[in-house]
Design a protein around this motif. Sequence first.
Motif, PDB file in Angstrom:
ATOM      1  N   GLY A 160       4.404 -12.224  -9.382  1.00 56.33           N
ATOM      2  CA  GLY A 160       3.237 -11.390  -9.166  1.00 56.33           C
ATOM      3  C   GLY A 160       3.572 -10.003  -8.653  1.00 56.33           C
ATOM      4  O   GLY A 160       4.733  -9.573  -8.636  1.00 56.33           O
ATOM      5  N   TYR A 161       2.534  -9.314  -8.199  1.00 60.51           N
ATOM      6  CA  TYR A 161       2.680  -7.941  -7.742  1.00 60.51           C
ATOM      7  C   TYR A 161       3.660  -7.847  -6.570  1.00 60.51           C
ATOM      8  O   TYR A 161       4.495  -6.947  -6.516  1.00 60.51           O
ATOM      9  CB  TYR A 161       1.304  -7.405  -7.342  1.00 60.51           C
ATOM     10  N   ALA A 162       3.544  -8.779  -5.632  1.00 59.06           N
ATOM     11  CA  ALA A 162       4.427  -8.752  -4.461  1.00 59.06           C
ATOM     12  C   ALA A 162       5.890  -8.886  -4.857  1.00 59.06           C
ATOM     13  O   ALA A 162       6.774  -8.296  -4.222  1.00 59.06           O
ATOM     14  CB  ALA A 162       4.049  -9.865  -3.484  1.00 59.06           C
ATOM     15  N   ASP A 163       6.171  -9.644  -5.914  1.00 53.92           N
ATOM     16  CA  ASP A 163       7.553  -9.764  -6.396  1.00 53.92           C
ATOM     17  C   ASP A 163       8.043  -8.435  -6.950  1.00 53.92           C
ATOM     18  O   ASP A 163       9.212  -8.074  -6.797  1.00 53.92           O
ATOM     19  CB  ASP A 163       7.637 -10.849  -7.475  1.00 53.92           C
ATOM     20  N   GLY A 164       7.138  -7.701  -7.602  1.00 52.65           N
ATOM     21  CA  GLY A 164       7.496  -6.388  -8.108  1.00 52.65           C
ATOM     22  C   GLY A 164       7.805  -5.415  -6.994  1.00 52.65           C
ATOM     23  O   GLY A 164       8.756  -4.617  -7.091  1.00 52.65           O
ATOM     24  N   VAL A 165       7.019  -5.469  -5.924  1.00 51.98           N
ATOM     25  CA  VAL A 165       7.261  -4.609  -4.763  1.00 51.98           C
ATOM     26  C   VAL A 165       8.619  -4.944  -4.146  1.00 51.98           C
ATOM     27  O   VAL A 165       9.432  -4.054  -3.855  1.00 51.98           O
ATOM     28  CB  VAL A 165       6.143  -4.760  -3.718  1.00 51.98           C
ATOM     29  N   ALA A 166       8.876  -6.232  -3.942  1.00 53.34           N
ATOM     30  CA  ALA A 166      10.122  -6.656  -3.301  1.00 53.34           C
ATOM     31  C   ALA A 166      11.343  -6.235  -4.114  1.00 53.34           C
ATOM     32  O   ALA A 166      12.355  -5.787  -3.553  1.00 53.34           O
ATOM     33  CB  ALA A 166      10.114  -8.171  -3.105  1.00 53.34           C
ATOM     34  N   ALA A 167      11.276  -6.374  -5.428  1.00 55.37           N
ATOM     35  CA  ALA A 167      12.405  -5.977  -6.269  1.00 55.37           C
ATOM     36  C   ALA A 167      12.616  -4.467  -6.240  1.00 55.37           C
ATOM     37  O   ALA A 167      13.757  -3.986  -6.245  1.00 55.37           O
ATOM     38  CB  ALA A 167      12.188  -6.459  -7.701  1.00 55.37           C
ATOM     39  N   LEU A 168      11.521  -3.724  -6.201  1.00 52.90           N
ATOM     40  CA  LEU A 168      11.626  -2.264  -6.152  1.00 52.90           C
ATOM     41  C   LEU A 168      12.212  -1.796  -4.820  1.00 52.90           C
ATOM     42  O   LEU A 168      12.992  -0.842  -4.768  1.00 52.90           O
ATOM     43  CB  LEU A 168      10.256  -1.639  -6.395  1.00 52.90           C
ATOM     44  N   VAL A 169      11.859  -2.484  -3.738  1.00 55.66           N
ATOM     45  CA  VAL A 169      12.461  -2.182  -2.429  1.00 55.66           C
ATOM     46  C   VAL A 169      13.981  -2.356  -2.502  1.00 55.66           C
ATOM     47  O   VAL A 169      14.751  -1.506  -2.017  1.00 55.66           O
ATOM     48  CB  VAL A 169      11.869  -3.097  -1.332  1.00 55.66           C
ATOM     49  N   LEU A 170      14.431  -3.434  -3.113  1.00 56.18           N
ATOM     50  CA  LEU A 170      15.869  -3.683  -3.235  1.00 56.18           C
ATOM     51  C   LEU A 170      16.543  -2.657  -4.141  1.00 56.18           C
ATOM     52  O   LEU A 170      17.663  -2.209  -3.868  1.00 56.18           O
ATOM     53  CB  LEU A 170      16.112  -5.092  -3.762  1.00 56.18           C
ATOM     54  N   ALA A 171      15.868  -2.278  -5.232  1.00 57.29           N
ATOM     55  CA  ALA A 171      16.437  -1.278  -6.139  1.00 57.29           C
ATOM     56  C   ALA A 171      16.622   0.055  -5.428  1.00 57.29           C
ATOM     57  O   ALA A 171      17.647   0.736  -5.613  1.00 57.29           O
ATOM     58  CB  ALA A 171      15.543  -1.114  -7.371  1.00 57.29           C
ATOM     59  N   GLU A 172      15.650   0.445  -4.612  1.00 56.12           N
ATOM     60  CA  GLU A 172      15.789   1.690  -3.856  1.00 56.12           C
ATOM     61  C   GLU A 172      16.891   1.576  -2.801  1.00 56.12           C
ATOM     62  O   GLU A 172      17.603   2.552  -2.533  1.00 56.12           O
ATOM     63  CB  GLU A 172      14.456   2.086  -3.221  1.00 56.12           C
ATOM     64  N   ALA A 173      17.045   0.396  -2.231  1.00 55.17           N
ATOM     65  CA  ALA A 173      18.135   0.187  -1.271  1.00 55.17           C
ATOM     66  C   ALA A 173      19.488   0.324  -1.967  1.00 55.17           C
ATOM     67  O   ALA A 173      20.442   0.872  -1.388  1.00 55.17           O
ATOM     68  CB  ALA A 173      17.998  -1.183  -0.615  1.00 55.17           C
ATOM     69  N   CYS A 174      19.591  -0.171  -3.208  1.00 49.27           N
ATOM     70  CA  CYS A 174      20.825  -0.003  -3.977  1.00 49.27           C
ATOM     71  C   CYS A 174      21.131   1.482  -4.172  1.00 49.27           C
ATOM     72  O   CYS A 174      22.282   1.925  -3.985  1.00 49.27           O
ATOM     73  CB  CYS A 174      20.703  -0.683  -5.338  1.00 49.27           C
ATOM     74  N   GLN A 175      20.137   2.246  -4.556  1.00 48.80           N
ATOM     75  CA  GLN A 175      20.330   3.681  -4.763  1.00 48.80           C
ATOM     76  C   GLN A 175      20.761   4.375  -3.472  1.00 48.80           C
ATOM     77  O   GLN A 175      21.659   5.222  -3.479  1.00 48.80           O
ATOM     78  CB  GLN A 175      19.034   4.306  -5.292  1.00 48.80           C
ATOM     79  N   GLU A 176      20.131   4.003  -2.368  1.00 47.23           N
ATOM     80  CA  GLU A 176      20.461   4.606  -1.082  1.00 47.23           C
ATOM     81  C   GLU A 176      21.882   4.243  -0.661  1.00 47.23           C
ATOM     82  O   GLU A 176      22.622   5.083  -0.115  1.00 47.23           O
ATOM     83  CB  GLU A 176      19.461   4.143  -0.022  1.00 47.23           C
ATOM     84  N   SER A 177      22.282   3.012  -0.919  1.00 46.55           N
ATOM     85  CA  SER A 177      23.624   2.577  -0.569  1.00 46.55           C
ATOM     86  C   SER A 177      24.675   3.355  -1.364  1.00 46.55           C
ATOM     87  O   SER A 177      25.701   3.768  -0.814  1.00 46.55           O
ATOM     88  CB  SER A 177      23.780   1.080  -0.804  1.00 46.55           C
ATOM     89  N   VAL A 178      24.415   3.566  -2.649  1.00 48.00           N
ATOM     90  CA  VAL A 178      25.342   4.360  -3.462  1.00 48.00           C
ATOM     91  C   VAL A 178      25.421   5.785  -2.938  1.00 48.00           C
ATOM     92  O   VAL A 178      26.498   6.388  -2.851  1.00 48.00           O
ATOM     93  CB  VAL A 178      24.904   4.341  -4.942  1.00 48.00           C
TER      94      VAL A 178
END
Length: 328
Positions: free
Chosen positions: A302-320
């Motif tokens: 659902g929507y909450a899963d999309g939010v959670a995955a996007l949070v992780l994707a942004e964390a990946c970008q920040e880590s790089v």
Amino acid sequence: MERIDVALIGAGRMGQVHGPNAANHPGLRLKYVVDPRPDAAAAMASRWGAQVAELDSALADPGIGGVLICSSTDQHLGHALAAVRAGKAVFCEKPIDLDLDKVRKAEPEFAGARFLLGFNRRFDPHFQALKRRLEAGEAGNLESLQLVNHDPAAPPPGFIPTSGGLFKDFTIHDLDLARWLLGEEPSEVFSSASCLVDPEIGRLGDVDTARTLLKTPTGKLCVISNTRRSGYGYDQRIEAYGSKGMLTAANVHANTVVTLNEQGVDAAPIHPNFAERYRAAYAGQLDHFAQVLHGRATAQAGYADGVAALVLAEACQESVRTGAPVRL
């Protein structure tokens, strides 16, 4: 099963996957195709016995029960909001949007909505079988995961500027898969990335090769391997290591025939692209949406899963960007 009318928004690459699946499903009827390109809309509609329509008129039709959103990524959220406000059940391709702030601000409007997000890996029969065995304890308590997601070849450079980058476009599938299998939210993310496949991707500000390490509060680890070019097909594998053993979902080959002779061993290649490898997953996903539309199931992504995955994707970008782990 009664057939419920649906509208398809977007007749492009993903519309070509989901539109036919909807048209062929015994519980769905593809009534409208909406696309800003008249020729694309007409071709899809003609092939599947649907009508070309404008978005407003399709959503205003009380006979439309569901909407399949396969438009460009920057249109996903706006189209989803319009469909939810019209009282329709929604299937939306991932990601919901590239802007996490916009996604979070819109989240209250999706409370109670029938909304399924397009994380198709959850519907792959091989991955579902692995998850069932994992939950049954066949490998003991899960301790670590290894996820491999390697494209066969890099996309055209023109795709890169609007894609959201490797992590939001590509790795986001693996981030959702990791959440689904780990059974708890990652609390720490570390990513390292390079441009090794196509220098033009780097010139456009993106990366094409990455390794990501996720860690959960209980210490479980997940390593994600990504590249835009394998050179040998669409490489999709899972290894799950537990306290009593391991489970693995290997690559799926075009057929199961293997030749063994004095020249050695010869086997069929693995599937060459996502459409072939995940054909069954896409069909299962649309079947699940039909069950949601008919009131027989609750959306598994659902929507909450999309939010959670996007949070992780942004964390990946920040880590790089920083070269350091990101704690969530």
